[in-house]
Write a protein that holds these residues in place. Sequence first.
Motif, PDB file in Angstrom:
ATOM      1  N   LEU A  79       0.821  -1.177  -0.011  1.00 56.05           N
ATOM      2  CA  LEU A  79       0.045   0.079   0.065  1.00 56.05           C
ATOM      3  C   LEU A  79       0.919   1.113  -0.068  1.00 56.05           C
ATOM      4  O   LEU A  79       1.729   1.450   0.952  1.00 56.05           O
ATOM      5  CB  LEU A  79      -0.892  -0.076   1.254  1.00 56.05           C
ATOM      6  CG  LEU A  79      -1.865  -1.042   1.623  1.00 56.05           C
ATOM      7  CD1 LEU A  79      -2.449  -0.994   3.040  1.00 56.05           C
ATOM      8  CD2 LEU A  79      -2.825  -1.392   0.234  1.00 56.05           C
ATOM      9  N   LEU A  81       0.254   4.750   0.511  1.00 57.43           N
ATOM     10  CA  LEU A  81      -0.758   5.541   0.834  1.00 57.43           C
ATOM     11  C   LEU A  81      -0.412   7.002   0.326  1.00 57.43           C
ATOM     12  O   LEU A  81      -1.465   7.850   0.237  1.00 57.43           O
ATOM     13  CB  LEU A  81      -0.921   5.767   2.480  1.00 57.43           C
ATOM     14  CG  LEU A  81      -1.265   4.208   2.793  1.00 57.43           C
ATOM     15  CD1 LEU A  81      -1.627   4.199   4.293  1.00 57.43           C
ATOM     16  CD2 LEU A  81      -2.648   3.816   2.240  1.00 57.43           C
ATOM     17  N   SER A  84      -1.376   7.238  -3.316  1.00 60.90           N
ATOM     18  CA  SER A  84      -2.585   6.361  -3.512  1.00 60.90           C
ATOM     19  C   SER A  84      -2.817   5.211  -4.416  1.00 60.90           C
ATOM     20  O   SER A  84      -3.421   5.355  -5.459  1.00 60.90           O
ATOM     21  CB  SER A  84      -3.696   7.445  -3.805  1.00 60.90           C
ATOM     22  OG  SER A  84      -3.735   8.443  -2.852  1.00 60.90           O
ATOM     23  N   TYR A  85      -1.863   4.408  -4.503  1.00 61.50           N
ATOM     24  CA  TYR A  85      -2.018   3.170  -5.308  1.00 61.50           C
ATOM     25  C   TYR A  85      -1.433   1.837  -4.730  1.00 61.50           C
ATOM     26  O   TYR A  85      -0.978   1.900  -3.388  1.00 61.50           O
ATOM     27  CB  TYR A  85      -0.917   3.203  -6.559  1.00 61.50           C
ATOM     28  CG  TYR A  85       0.330   3.382  -6.404  1.00 61.50           C
ATOM     29  CD1 TYR A  85       1.260   2.230  -6.209  1.00 61.50           C
ATOM     30  CD2 TYR A  85       1.101   4.611  -6.082  1.00 61.50           C
ATOM     31  CE1 TYR A  85       2.649   2.388  -6.138  1.00 61.50           C
ATOM     32  CE2 TYR A  85       2.393   4.740  -5.987  1.00 61.50           C
ATOM     33  CZ  TYR A  85       3.088   3.496  -6.051  1.00 61.50           C
ATOM     34  OH  TYR A  85       4.645   3.562  -5.874  1.00 61.50           O
ATOM     35  N   LEU A  86      -1.648   0.625  -5.346  1.00 61.58           N
ATOM     36  CA  LEU A  86      -1.173  -0.385  -4.844  1.00 61.58           C
ATOM     37  C   LEU A  86      -0.151  -0.946  -5.617  1.00 61.58           C
ATOM     38  O   LEU A  86      -0.341  -0.719  -6.893  1.00 61.58           O
ATOM     39  CB  LEU A  86      -2.489  -1.516  -4.801  1.00 61.58           C
ATOM     40  CG  LEU A  86      -3.723  -1.422  -4.088  1.00 61.58           C
ATOM     41  CD1 LEU A  86      -4.718  -2.216  -4.589  1.00 61.58           C
ATOM     42  CD2 LEU A  86      -3.529  -1.311  -2.797  1.00 61.58           C
ATOM     43  N   LEU A  99      -5.778   2.283  -5.275  1.00 61.14           N
ATOM     44  CA  LEU A  99      -6.335   1.756  -4.114  1.00 61.14           C
ATOM     45  C   LEU A  99      -7.730   1.014  -3.826  1.00 61.14           C
ATOM     46  O   LEU A  99      -7.957   0.069  -2.972  1.00 61.14           O
ATOM     47  CB  LEU A  99      -6.180   2.751  -3.008  1.00 61.14           C
ATOM     48  CG  LEU A  99      -4.638   2.966  -2.494  1.00 61.14           C
ATOM     49  CD1 LEU A  99      -4.677   4.226  -1.357  1.00 61.14           C
ATOM     50  CD2 LEU A  99      -4.485   1.879  -1.616  1.00 61.14           C
ATOM     51  N   LEU A 102      -8.377  -2.979  -4.161  1.00 60.75           N
ATOM     52  CA  LEU A 102      -7.927  -3.904  -3.250  1.00 60.75           C
ATOM     53  C   LEU A 102      -8.885  -5.026  -2.918  1.00 60.75           C
ATOM     54  O   LEU A 102      -8.564  -6.231  -3.037  1.00 60.75           O
ATOM     55  CB  LEU A 102      -7.719  -3.239  -1.837  1.00 60.75           C
ATOM     56  CG  LEU A 102      -7.108  -4.172  -0.777  1.00 60.75           C
ATOM     57  CD1 LEU A 102      -5.638  -4.719  -1.058  1.00 60.75           C
ATOM     58  CD2 LEU A 102      -6.972  -3.444   0.622  1.00 60.75           C
TER      59      LEU A 102
END
Length: 114
Positions: A79, A81, A84-86, A99, A102
Amino acid sequence: MRRVEVVFYGNSVYLAGLAAYLRAEPELCITQVESPLEEALEELKMLRPDVVIFDCGTLKPSRVVDLSRNYPGSRFIGLDLINSYLKVFSGKGARMANLNDLGRIIGEGWDGGE
């Protein structure tokens, strides 16, 4: 439906909150591991998770690539944060995702879009 074993690695407030939120999903078996990495590896061997979720700031990408090779049946989801992405690691490499994806990634066994 088979239960999905999900391990949260780390001790951030965000990870703890996300783990608590996902515990309400009956198809997910949620475990939180806060041990130092070498101890956590022993726990991962015993748990044999389908998914390991961690904060990207916790593990270096090269270490995650090694882990994904050593645990080919598991997906490692970092993550990020701040951006803002995986970042989804599997035996096939790493892929980026939103994100918001998920739940889909965990539930559908998404391995990076291949």
